[in-house]
Write an enzyme that holds these catalytic residues in place. Sequence first.
Site, mmCIF file in Angstrom:
data_model
loop_
_atom_site.group_PDB
_atom_site.id
_atom_site.type_symbol
_atom_site.label_atom_id
_atom_site.label_comp_id
_atom_site.label_asym_id
_atom_site.label_seq_id
_atom_site.Cartn_x
_atom_site.Cartn_y
_atom_site.Cartn_z
ATOM 1 C CB SER A 1 -8.308 -1.489 -10.349
ATOM 2 O OG SER A 1 -8.860 -1.463 -9.370
ATOM 3 C CE1 TYR B 1 -7.256 -7.118 -7.959
ATOM 4 C CE2 TYR B 1 -7.937 -4.316 -6.576
ATOM 5 C CZ TYR B 1 -8.322 -5.176 -7.732
ATOM 6 O OH TYR B 1 -8.937 -5.749 -8.876
#
Length: 277
Positions: free
Chosen positions: A143, A156
């Site tokens: 990401s 995350y």
Amino acid sequence: MNSETQRKIAWITGASSGLGRELALLMVQEGWNVAISARRAEELAAVAAEARGYLGRILPVPLDTTDAASVKAGVERIEKEFGPIDLAVFNAGTHHPMLAEEITAEAAGTLIDVNLKGTANCLAAVLPFFLERKAGHLAFVASMSSYRGLPTAAIYGATKAGIVNMAEALQPDLKRSGIKVQVVNPGFVKTPLTDKNEFPMPFLMEADEAARAFYKGLQSEKFEIMFPKIFGRIMKVLRLLPASLALKLTARAIPKEKPGAAQTLRPPKAKALRKRA
């Protein structure tokens, strides 16, 4: 790929919805045979049904990426029933935005187990086959949150940065064995996971558009596949800024209204976190 024996075989995890689902459907249209994995067997069956009549075939292989034995059995099944895997896309993951006061050991553990440990389990299951054949292609989905620490993404972002580090460490090593390694850094893609976000998501992409960019990148020799490119460039500039300036900028992303006391003290339920692709 004019005949069944010539079709390449891909394995995509997290393929019951979102980006993984769209990539699987695109690839079977392009003539690949694609094994798709997730925990939810009924959703996998629905994806396979949607692909009927396409050039390639879909094989649903339900498994839990956090269970190493489940993953190993799944990969062995694909190799036996579908054929040698040419490309493995480690896409399974989950996300739950959390402010500092919302972080719990349980919530953090779930994100680490699914995103980081799950990816490592998939790697460990498929790598022996690739090394034996001295061929293969690994795509690690990370990401853009791996570029710089962002508010509400402390755990995350750390897991995604770990995935990038994993891919970077493996690439020089595996290249000697004829195995291609790529890391995929998407921005915001409209999926059931990003639907949970309550903040503005710049340059939000539809899942089918993101899948096309993903597939195009897989066919390139670039180590990093990044989309949308304009957002990626902005994020990379942020990564290059001095920490003092970058932290002032990222502070603007903190929600203006923090959760009320009742919400603050209520940790995210692990059950909800596990509702992933």
